[in-house]
Design a protein around this motif. Structure first.
Motif, short mmCIF file in Angstrom:
data_model
loop_
_atom_site.label_atom_id
_atom_site.label_comp_id
_atom_site.label_asym_id
_atom_site.label_seq_id
_atom_site.Cartn_x
_atom_site.Cartn_y
_atom_site.Cartn_z
N LEU A 128 0.93 -1.23 0.11
CA LEU A 128 0.05 -0.02 -0.13
C LEU A 128 0.89 1.33 0.04
N ALA A 129 1.82 1.22 0.80
CA ALA A 129 2.87 2.33 0.81
C ALA A 129 3.53 2.63 -0.35
N GLU A 130 3.96 1.57 -1.02
CA GLU A 130 4.97 1.78 -2.23
C GLU A 130 3.88 2.19 -3.27
N THR A 131 2.69 1.70 -3.46
CA THR A 131 1.67 2.38 -4.34
C THR A 131 1.51 3.73 -4.22
N ALA A 132 1.50 4.09 -2.99
CA ALA A 132 1.06 5.45 -2.69
C ALA A 132 2.45 6.14 -3.38
N LEU A 133 3.60 5.79 -3.05
CA LEU A 133 4.78 6.41 -3.20
C LEU A 133 4.92 6.78 -4.70
N ASN A 134 4.38 5.82 -5.42
CA ASN A 134 4.38 5.90 -6.90
C ASN A 134 3.27 6.57 -7.61
N GLN A 135 2.21 6.33 -6.92
CA GLN A 135 0.80 6.75 -7.65
C GLN A 135 0.63 8.39 -7.63
N VAL A 136 1.12 8.88 -6.60
CA VAL A 136 0.95 10.41 -6.33
C VAL A 136 1.65 11.33 -7.44
N PRO A 137 2.96 11.39 -7.34
CA PRO A 137 3.94 10.50 -6.54
C PRO A 137 4.32 11.47 -5.45
N LEU A 138 5.22 10.66 -4.36
CA LEU A 138 5.46 11.51 -3.18
C LEU A 138 7.01 11.42 -2.77
N GLU A 139 7.46 12.30 -2.23
CA GLU A 139 9.07 12.21 -2.01
C GLU A 139 9.03 11.19 -0.97
N GLN A 140 8.14 11.15 0.35
CA GLN A 140 8.35 10.15 1.31
C GLN A 140 7.01 9.85 1.73
N VAL A 141 6.88 8.31 2.19
CA VAL A 141 6.00 8.02 3.23
C VAL A 141 6.28 8.02 4.53
N ILE A 142 5.85 8.74 5.44
CA ILE A 142 6.29 8.68 7.00
C ILE A 142 5.27 7.81 7.63
N TRP A 143 5.74 6.64 8.32
CA TRP A 143 5.17 5.56 8.96
C TRP A 143 5.05 6.21 10.30
N VAL A 144 4.00 6.17 10.96
CA VAL A 144 3.55 6.84 12.40
C VAL A 144 2.89 5.49 13.29
N PRO A 145 3.77 4.92 13.83
CA PRO A 145 2.94 3.84 14.83
C PRO A 145 2.41 4.26 15.80
N SER A 146 1.30 3.95 16.11
CA SER A 146 0.32 4.45 17.30
C SER A 146 0.95 4.00 18.70
N ARG A 147 1.16 4.82 19.81
CA ARG A 147 1.63 4.13 20.93
C ARG A 147 0.74 3.43 21.57
N ASN A 148 -0.70 3.76 22.07
CA ASN A 148 -1.38 3.16 22.79
C ASN A 148 -2.72 3.07 22.07
N PRO A 149 -3.02 2.21 20.98
CA PRO A 149 -4.29 1.98 20.46
C PRO A 149 -5.35 1.85 21.15
N PRO A 150 -6.42 2.71 20.81
CA PRO A 150 -7.54 2.44 21.78
C PRO A 150 -8.31 1.20 21.40
N HIS A 151 -9.03 0.69 22.58
CA HIS A 151 -9.84 -0.27 22.15
C HIS A 151 -9.34 -1.65 21.82
N LYS A 152 -7.77 -1.89 22.14
CA LYS A 152 -7.19 -2.99 21.59
C LYS A 152 -6.06 -3.24 22.48
N GLN A 153 -5.38 -4.23 22.57
CA GLN A 153 -4.00 -4.49 23.29
C GLN A 153 -3.20 -4.87 22.10
N ALA A 154 -1.78 -4.41 22.42
CA ALA A 154 -1.07 -4.75 21.34
C ALA A 154 0.49 -5.21 21.74
#
Length: 207
Positions: free
Chosen positions: A21-47
């Motif tokens: 998905l990220a690689e598709t976005a990188l090429n389809q738009v195109p983008l300089e960068q995809v910035i991955w942002v992991p959530s620290r404490n996702p709501p309603h779930k344990q991770a």
């Protein structure tokens, strides 16, 4: 003005569907960068621990110069909202035209987000189509148009496009289940992530 995309999520664990998905976005738009942002404490779930999810992300994206990792949500206490993430990243990356990579189901909830009308107009939304019951790209676009209409009724103009990405029926929840059942997850995640999961015995038991 640079073009950057935010890709947020739990990534528990990151898998090939995310990467495609990220690689598709990188090429389809195109983008300089995809910035991955992991959530620290996702709501309603344990991770898995935030640091473990971060380390798996680093392993998965390290060989792609178009991908970068942001730990901006890791340093923010309390509930994390999209508006905070976008404002913080805008400080780090000035003079940027922002995109946001998001799944169709999450996009449908955008009108009900905290300060959702503001967020909706600050980005161009890149929608991952949904593969449920043979649903087509056209059907996903129809759903997006319904969201657009709902926002327009609230005097909110939004820009979006569906990503032409291969539809892969893989999810983090399926991978966690396979791990609990001691089945192979080879080819569902990168080999580096698979080895990390094995080494740290992740997902072997129910939380």
């Amino acid at each position: 003005m640079q073009r950057l995309a935010i890709f947020g999520g739990t990534f528990d664990p990151i898998h090939w569907g995310h990467l495609l998905l990220a690689e598709t976005a990188l090429n389809q738009v195109p983008l300089e960068q995809v910035i991955w942002v992991p959530s620290r404490n996702p709501p309603h779930k344990q991770a898995a621990l935030f640091q473990q999810r971060v380390e798996m992300l680093q392993l998965a994206i390290q060989d792609n110069p178009g991908f970068t990792l942001s730990l901006i949500e890791g340093s923010r206490p309390g509930t994390s909202y999209a508006i905070n993430t976008l404002n913080d990243l805008s400080t780090c990356y000035p003079n940027t035209y922002w995109y946001w990579i998001i799944g169709l189901d999450a996009f449908q909830t955008l009108p009900r987000w905290y300060r959702g009308l503001e967020v909706a107009q600050m980005c161009n939304w890149l929608i991952a189509p949904r593969l449920i019951g043979g649903e087509t790209i056209a059907q996903s676009q129809l759903i997006c148009k319904q969201v657009e209409k709902e926002l327009k009724n609230q005097s909110c103009v939004i820009h979006w496009q569906c990503l032409n990405t291969p539809l892969v029926e893989v999810s983090s929840s399926i991978i966690r289940q396979l791990c609990r059942e001691h089945h192979s997850i080879r080819y569902l995640v990168t080999e580096s992530v698979r080895l990390y999961i094995v080494q740290h015995n992740l997902y072997a038991h129910n939380f």
